[in-house]
Design a protein around this motif. Sequence first.
Motif, PDB file in Angstrom:
ATOM      1  N   HIS A 175     118.931 133.545  39.761  1.00  0.00           N
ATOM      2  CA  HIS A 175     119.047 133.138  38.991  1.00  0.00           C
ATOM      3  C   HIS A 175     117.641 132.665  37.963  1.00  0.00           C
ATOM      4  N   THR A 176     117.794 131.493  38.600  1.00  0.00           N
ATOM      5  CA  THR A 176     116.895 129.801  38.611  1.00  0.00           C
ATOM      6  C   THR A 176     115.189 130.467  39.820  1.00  0.00           C
ATOM      7  N   ILE A 177     115.411 131.064  40.968  1.00  0.00           N
ATOM      8  CA  ILE A 177     113.753 131.942  40.995  1.00  0.00           C
ATOM      9  C   ILE A 177     113.403 132.562  40.232  1.00  0.00           C
ATOM     10  N   TYR A 178     114.164 133.594  40.128  1.00  0.00           N
ATOM     11  CA  TYR A 178     114.081 134.661  38.716  1.00  0.00           C
ATOM     12  C   TYR A 178     113.100 133.989  37.798  1.00  0.00           C
ATOM     13  N   ASN A 179     113.787 133.568  36.732  1.00  0.00           N
ATOM     14  CA  ASN A 179     113.909 132.413  35.527  1.00  0.00           C
ATOM     15  C   ASN A 179     112.213 131.746  35.689  1.00  0.00           C
ATOM     16  N   SER A 180     112.225 131.503  37.180  1.00  0.00           N
ATOM     17  CA  SER A 180     111.055 130.485  37.727  1.00  0.00           C
ATOM     18  C   SER A 180     110.276 131.095  38.120  1.00  0.00           C
ATOM     19  N   ILE A 181     109.843 132.026  37.953  1.00  0.00           N
ATOM     20  CA  ILE A 181     109.435 132.939  38.143  1.00  0.00           C
ATOM     21  C   ILE A 181     107.852 134.123  36.725  1.00  0.00           C
ATOM     22  N   LEU A 190     102.889 139.684  39.931  1.00  0.00           N
ATOM     23  CA  LEU A 190     102.632 139.378  41.248  1.00  0.00           C
ATOM     24  C   LEU A 190     104.030 139.079  41.993  1.00  0.00           C
ATOM     25  N   LEU A 191     104.383 138.356  41.445  1.00  0.00           N
ATOM     26  CA  LEU A 191     105.504 137.971  42.605  1.00  0.00           C
ATOM     27  C   LEU A 191     106.800 138.155  42.462  1.00  0.00           C
ATOM     28  N   MET A 192     106.929 138.708  41.056  1.00  0.00           N
ATOM     29  CA  MET A 192     108.412 139.434  40.897  1.00  0.00           C
ATOM     30  C   MET A 192     108.142 140.720  40.902  1.00  0.00           C
ATOM     31  N   VAL A 193     107.226 141.375  41.742  1.00  0.00           N
ATOM     32  CA  VAL A 193     107.103 142.584  42.327  1.00  0.00           C
ATOM     33  C   VAL A 193     108.820 142.763  44.106  1.00  0.00           C
ATOM     34  N   PRO A 194     107.681 141.903  44.282  1.00  0.00           N
ATOM     35  CA  PRO A 194     108.487 141.434  45.792  1.00  0.00           C
ATOM     36  C   PRO A 194     109.838 140.884  45.837  1.00  0.00           C
ATOM     37  N   PHE A 195     110.304 139.571  44.414  1.00  0.00           N
ATOM     38  CA  PHE A 195     111.121 139.029  44.608  1.00  0.00           C
ATOM     39  C   PHE A 195     111.881 139.952  43.946  1.00  0.00           C
ATOM     40  N   MET A 196     112.127 141.179  42.963  1.00  0.00           N
ATOM     41  CA  MET A 196     112.550 142.306  43.358  1.00  0.00           C
ATOM     42  C   MET A 196     113.574 143.010  43.850  1.00  0.00           C
ATOM     43  N   LEU A 197     112.552 143.701  44.743  1.00  0.00           N
ATOM     44  CA  LEU A 197     112.407 144.253  45.825  1.00  0.00           C
ATOM     45  C   LEU A 197     113.970 143.133  47.273  1.00  0.00           C
ATOM     46  N   PHE A 198     113.497 142.271  47.222  1.00  0.00           N
ATOM     47  CA  PHE A 198     114.798 141.175  47.943  1.00  0.00           C
ATOM     48  C   PHE A 198     115.687 141.174  47.416  1.00  0.00           C
ATOM     49  N   LEU A 199     115.682 141.341  46.036  1.00  0.00           N
ATOM     50  CA  LEU A 199     117.116 140.909  45.690  1.00  0.00           C
ATOM     51  C   LEU A 199     117.780 142.695  45.518  1.00  0.00           C
ATOM     52  N   TRP A 200     117.359 143.450  45.461  1.00  0.00           N
ATOM     53  CA  TRP A 200     118.259 145.123  45.668  1.00  0.00           C
ATOM     54  C   TRP A 200     117.694 145.045  46.789  1.00  0.00           C
ATOM     55  N   ILE A 201     117.531 144.047  48.154  1.00  0.00           N
ATOM     56  CA  ILE A 201     118.270 144.577  49.437  1.00  0.00           C
ATOM     57  C   ILE A 201     118.954 143.931  49.820  1.00  0.00           C
TER      58      ILE A 201
END
Length: 230
Positions: A175-181, A190-201
């Motif tokens: 959650h902290t990484i998400y909010n930091s982005i 640009l950062l959120m797209v790969p993070f969300m992909l990582f989160l789903w994986i």
Amino acid sequence: MFILLSVAIAPALALLSYFYLRKEISKEPSRLLLHTFIYGAILTFPILFIQHVIQEEHIFSSIFLHQALVTSALEEFFKWLILIIAIYNHVEFDDPYDGILYGASVSLGFATVENILYLLSFGMDEAFLRALLPVSSHALFGVVMGYYIGRAKFSVSKKAKYEITYAFLTSFFLHTIYNSILIIKGVDLLLMVPFMLFLWILGLSKTKKAHVLSRKKRFEHHEYFVKEEI
């Protein structure tokens, strides 16, 4: 108003249904899932009140600290607390995968009320984006949290107490990484797209591991009764 409420609630129901239908054997009683969802929804109001007070008092001058402690830590701690107090020892929590269901349910209850309040304030222009980001991210934080709680519940080792701690720490960290982005202007998307992909994986990998734990538990349960009959 009806359309707005439908748009605000639909993403959470869709995500909860997805994880509900992934349960391999018996379906979890909808009443307890509904109760967990309601707990998460009710939880929104005291959390928002505490966050408002802290913001008005300007306790944290750093945006990062505010996001990490006032948003991420506070929200994940109370969701974790609900799971530990109201769900962990419940008789219907009888399978490791149930942890994922309850974790997603309490998180989506919170996310749904938060989404309704946001759309009431700012309109439905960002409804689709919020379904993809805040609502789904809350669900996945809950999945990861619930996975570790499910492991702790059915672990026979002394590491169970650490699994309960991991449940909070991992969701808080994500959650902290998400909010930091979100606070990095210009490149946040640009950062959120790969993070969300990582989160789903990550979330889907935890559901697969939970299924493995559930199969192992059922096998051990079956073997126990076979030996008892012999």
